[in-house]
Design a protein around this motif. Structure first.
Motif, PDB file in Angstrom:
ATOM      1  N   PRO A  17     -74.087 -58.971 -24.504  1.00 17.83           N
ATOM      2  CA  PRO A  17     -73.264 -58.277 -23.502  1.00 17.83           C
ATOM      3  C   PRO A  17     -74.053 -57.909 -22.245  1.00 17.83           C
ATOM      4  O   PRO A  17     -73.497 -57.873 -21.163  1.00 17.83           O
ATOM      5  N   GLU A  18     -75.348 -57.620 -22.378  1.00 18.55           N
ATOM      6  CA  GLU A  18     -76.143 -57.265 -21.197  1.00 18.55           C
ATOM      7  C   GLU A  18     -76.282 -58.479 -20.278  1.00 18.55           C
ATOM      8  O   GLU A  18     -76.120 -58.361 -19.063  1.00 18.55           O
ATOM      9  N   ALA A  19     -76.583 -59.651 -20.880  1.00 17.08           N
ATOM     10  CA  ALA A  19     -76.700 -60.851 -20.061  1.00 17.08           C
ATOM     11  C   ALA A  19     -75.360 -61.208 -19.418  1.00 17.08           C
ATOM     12  O   ALA A  19     -75.293 -61.627 -18.277  1.00 17.08           O
ATOM     13  N   ARG A  20     -74.252 -61.038 -20.210  1.00 17.28           N
ATOM     14  CA  ARG A  20     -72.923 -61.302 -19.647  1.00 17.28           C
ATOM     15  C   ARG A  20     -72.631 -60.359 -18.494  1.00 17.28           C
ATOM     16  O   ARG A  20     -72.112 -60.773 -17.439  1.00 17.28           O
ATOM     17  N   ALA A  21     -72.991 -59.068 -18.670  1.00 14.59           N
ATOM     18  CA  ALA A  21     -72.749 -58.082 -17.602  1.00 14.59           C
ATOM     19  C   ALA A  21     -73.537 -58.458 -16.352  1.00 14.59           C
ATOM     20  O   ALA A  21     -73.035 -58.359 -15.232  1.00 14.59           O
ATOM     21  N   ARG A  22     -74.799 -58.888 -16.542  1.00  7.35           N
ATOM     22  CA  ARG A  22     -75.589 -59.300 -15.374  1.00  7.35           C
ATOM     23  C   ARG A  22     -74.951 -60.487 -14.677  1.00  7.35           C
ATOM     24  O   ARG A  22     -74.914 -60.553 -13.441  1.00  7.35           O
ATOM     25  N   ALA A  23     -74.443 -61.460 -15.479  1.00  4.75           N
ATOM     26  CA  ALA A  23     -73.785 -62.618 -14.877  1.00  4.75           C
ATOM     27  C   ALA A  23     -72.530 -62.204 -14.118  1.00  4.75           C
ATOM     28  O   ALA A  23     -72.257 -62.695 -13.028  1.00  4.75           O
ATOM     29  N   GLU A  24     -71.742 -61.278 -14.713  1.00 11.03           N
ATOM     30  CA  GLU A  24     -70.534 -60.795 -14.033  1.00 11.03           C
ATOM     31  C   GLU A  24     -70.892 -60.059 -12.756  1.00 11.03           C
ATOM     32  O   GLU A  24     -70.223 -60.205 -11.722  1.00 11.03           O
ATOM     33  N   ASP A  25     -71.967 -59.231 -12.805  1.00  9.84           N
ATOM     34  CA  ASP A  25     -72.399 -58.499 -11.606  1.00  9.84           C
ATOM     35  C   ASP A  25     -72.817 -59.474 -10.502  1.00  9.84           C
ATOM     36  O   ASP A  25     -72.529 -59.250  -9.317  1.00  9.84           O
ATOM     37  N   THR A  26     -73.511 -60.549 -10.898  1.00  8.10           N
ATOM     38  CA  THR A  26     -73.949 -61.533  -9.912  1.00  8.10           C
ATOM     39  C   THR A  26     -72.758 -62.203  -9.236  1.00  8.10           C
ATOM     40  O   THR A  26     -72.711 -62.354  -8.015  1.00  8.10           O
ATOM     41  N   VAL A  27     -71.756 -62.601 -10.051  1.00  8.37           N
ATOM     42  CA  VAL A  27     -70.551 -63.227  -9.489  1.00  8.37           C
ATOM     43  C   VAL A  27     -69.851 -62.270  -8.540  1.00  8.37           C
ATOM     44  O   VAL A  27     -69.470 -62.627  -7.426  1.00  8.37           O
ATOM     45  N   ALA A  28     -69.694 -60.994  -8.975  1.00  8.36           N
ATOM     46  CA  ALA A  28     -69.018 -60.001  -8.133  1.00  8.36           C
ATOM     47  C   ALA A  28     -69.771 -59.771  -6.836  1.00  8.36           C
ATOM     48  O   ALA A  28     -69.170 -59.668  -5.762  1.00  8.36           O
ATOM     49  N   MET A  29     -71.106 -59.681  -6.916  1.00 11.31           N
ATOM     50  CA  MET A  29     -71.916 -59.444  -5.714  1.00 11.31           C
ATOM     51  C   MET A  29     -71.768 -60.599  -4.726  1.00 11.31           C
ATOM     52  O   MET A  29     -71.575 -60.391  -3.527  1.00 11.31           O
ATOM     53  N   LEU A  30     -71.811 -61.851  -5.238  1.00  9.29           N
ATOM     54  CA  LEU A  30     -71.695 -63.008  -4.347  1.00  9.29           C
ATOM     55  C   LEU A  30     -70.302 -63.092  -3.744  1.00  9.29           C
ATOM     56  O   LEU A  30     -70.149 -63.434  -2.565  1.00  9.29           O
ATOM     57  N   GLU A  31     -69.270 -62.779  -4.528  1.00 14.09           N
ATOM     58  CA  GLU A  31     -67.913 -62.781  -3.982  1.00 14.09           C
ATOM     59  C   GLU A  31     -67.767 -61.735  -2.885  1.00 14.09           C
ATOM     60  O   GLU A  31     -67.100 -61.967  -1.864  1.00 14.09           O
ATOM     61  N   THR A  32     -68.387 -60.572  -3.105  1.00 12.40           N
ATOM     62  CA  THR A  32     -68.335 -59.519  -2.080  1.00 12.40           C
ATOM     63  C   THR A  32     -69.026 -59.974  -0.800  1.00 12.40           C
ATOM     64  O   THR A  32     -68.527 -59.754   0.309  1.00 12.40           O
ATOM     65  N   GLU A  33     -70.195 -60.602  -0.924  1.00  8.85           N
ATOM     66  CA  GLU A  33     -70.923 -61.080   0.256  1.00  8.85           C
ATOM     67  C   GLU A  33     -70.107 -62.118   1.014  1.00  8.85           C
ATOM     68  O   GLU A  33     -70.064 -62.126   2.244  1.00  8.85           O
ATOM     69  N   ILE A  34     -69.416 -63.017   0.272  1.00  8.24           N
ATOM     70  CA  ILE A  34     -68.595 -64.043   0.926  1.00  8.24           C
ATOM     71  C   ILE A  34     -67.435 -63.396   1.670  1.00  8.24           C
ATOM     72  O   ILE A  34     -67.082 -63.789   2.783  1.00  8.24           O
ATOM     73  N   ALA A  35     -66.837 -62.353   1.053  1.00  3.86           N
ATOM     74  CA  ALA A  35     -65.747 -61.651   1.711  1.00  3.86           C
ATOM     75  C   ALA A  35     -66.222 -60.984   3.008  1.00  3.86           C
ATOM     76  O   ALA A  35     -65.550 -61.027   4.036  1.00  3.86           O
ATOM     77  N   LYS A  36     -67.414 -60.359   2.952  1.00  4.60           N
ATOM     78  CA  LYS A  36     -67.962 -59.725   4.160  1.00  4.60           C
ATOM     79  C   LYS A  36     -68.217 -60.773   5.249  1.00  4.60           C
ATOM     80  O   LYS A  36     -67.913 -60.557   6.428  1.00  4.60           O
ATOM     81  N   LEU A  37     -68.791 -61.906   4.866  1.00  9.33           N
ATOM     82  CA  LEU A  37     -69.083 -62.952   5.840  1.00  9.33           C
ATOM     83  C   LEU A  37     -67.797 -63.534   6.425  1.00  9.33           C
ATOM     84  O   LEU A  37     -67.742 -63.887   7.606  1.00  9.33           O
TER      85      LEU A  37
END
Length: 414
Positions: free
Chosen positions: A352-372
């Motif tokens: 679950p920790e690795a899955r959470a990190r993967a989910e956080d990474t996806v969310a962070m990149l989606e947020t950056e794309i939205a800002k851009l």
């Protein structure tokens, strides 16, 4: 310009072709076009006015829609006002200036709204940082030495993504967060140092047990010596693990000494060979059946259940010739290792920790794309194609990273 008024209401042409515009301050020369019809000369400067009128209307629309920031809008209004005031054009210049003046209250209102939005964002950032500080201080007093490190790393990334507060508040909160992280790191290092000390103590205890075992290895007093070896084994287990790089070697040495003793004992107790041989044949058959049905592991739950059933039957069969124990134990251990390895691989796949990190990474990149994407829209709105192109290039880069992150996350759902 009033739709019912003609050019003559705001200007005139002298016989020499000089064109004048009428303003509240009187007439002003805007240019001269000799040797042409007065109406044509006047129309030329009326078209200039109409171009100004379009520019004022467009600016007013952009200001009222909020497409420009209040500061950008004020600068644009100032520039257009200067252009209108000094314009070499014929038309109702006063009306255009009045339209520009009408934008002042709109800009004041928008500036207040922006100010309120910034204050709201600051309060949200303050609340988020205070919550992160509280969590960090809780983590600092905990004992989650593995998860705590990952959580502190995630909190630090979240902190960096938030806007700064006023300097005093931001510095105070950062000091608390940094102090909590330092406290956690020191406690974690102290824990590992204590663990290393315990492992070194275990090494010394096991070396002492090995020395005692050597003294017993040549004894022919089978009963008491067998009991003494059992006591040594209990002490060995109670000693705990030694440093990883020497623990296996110590165990191999200790186990070898025991084997020497029990092999000698077995040779003396040869009358038990028949029973031991039958047990050996039964265990080998049972082990061969288990190896064929369990390895390779395809269904973890079935493999674990089959191994437990096998182990119960295997242990119930009784002793075997001493010289065969190690071989059987190695095969049983190999079987157990196969099941345990499959279980560990399943855990790593569903961690679950690795899955959470993967989910956080996806969310962070989606947020950056939205800002851009927002940056592209704003740059295009203000006509800054260079900035828009740069932001689109960044979006393409982040999209590649996002696709890779989504593939990683998908692995956890297979």
């Amino acid at each position: 310009m009033n739709s019912t008024a003609g050019p003559a209401d705001f200007g005139r042409v002298d016989p020499d072709g000089t064109v004048y515009v009428r303003t509240a301050d009187g007439e002003r020369s805007v240019g001269q076009i000799p040797d042409v019809d007065p109406a044509e000369a006047l129309a030329f400067y009326v078209r200039r006015y109409e171009a100004l009128e379009v520019e004022v209307n467009l600016l007013a629309a952009r200001v009222r829609s909020g497409a420009l920031s209040p500061e950008e809008a004020r600068n644009s209004v100032k520039a257009v006002r200067t252009a209108v005031t000094d314009a070499n054009a014929v038309g109702d210049l006063a009306a255009l200036l009045a339209r520009l003046e009408d934008l002042s209250p709109v800009l004041d209102e928008q500036a207040e709204l922006r100010k309120a939005e910034r204050a709201k964002a600051q309060e949200a950032a303050r609340a988020a940082k205070e919550q992160m500080v509280a969590e960090a201080e809780t983590l600092a007093q905990g004992t989650d030495w593995r998860g705590g490190v990952n959580r502190f790393r995630a909190l630090l990334d979240e902190w960096k993504a938030l806007p700064r507060l006023d300097r005093a508040s931001d510095d105070a909160l950062w000091h608390r967060f940094s102090a909590a992280r330092t406290t956690y790191t020191r406690r974690r290092k102290a824990q590992f140092a204590e663990q290393a000390a315990r492992r070194d103590e275990a090494r010394q205890l096991k070396e002492g047990i090995i020395a005692e075992a050597r003294a017993l290895a040549t004894s022919t007093d089978w009963g008491p010596t067998t009991g003494a070896f059992r006591d040594l084994m209990a002490r060995w287990k109670a000693a705990g693990p030694a440093p990883r790089e020497v623990d296996d070697a110590l165990w191999a040495e200790f186990r070898g000494i025991q084997d020497d003793f029990f092999n000698a004992r077995q040779s003396v107790l040869s009358e038990q060979d028949a029973e031991y041989k039958a047990n050996l044949e039964a265990k080998e058959a049972l082990l061969a059946q288990a190896e064929a049905s369990i390895v390779p592991v395809s269904d973890l739950a079935e493999a674990k259940a089959a191994f437990r059933t096998f182990l119960e039957k295997f242990n119930a069969l009784g002793r075997v010739p001493r010289e065969q124990i190690r071989s059987l134990d190695n095969r049983v251990r190999a079987l157990e290792t196969a099941v345990r390895t499959a279980e560990e691989e399943e855990w790593r796949r569903t961690d679950p920790e690795a899955r959470a990190r993967a989910e956080d990474t996806v969310a962070m990149l989606e947020t950056e794309i939205a800002k851009l994407t927002q940056k592209v829209a704003k740059a295009e709105a203000r006509g800054d194609e260079a900035a828009a192109s740069k932001a689109r290039d960044s979006i393409n880069t982040y999209q590649v990273w996002l696709d890779q992150a989504r593939e990683t996350l998908a692995d956890f759902h297979r």
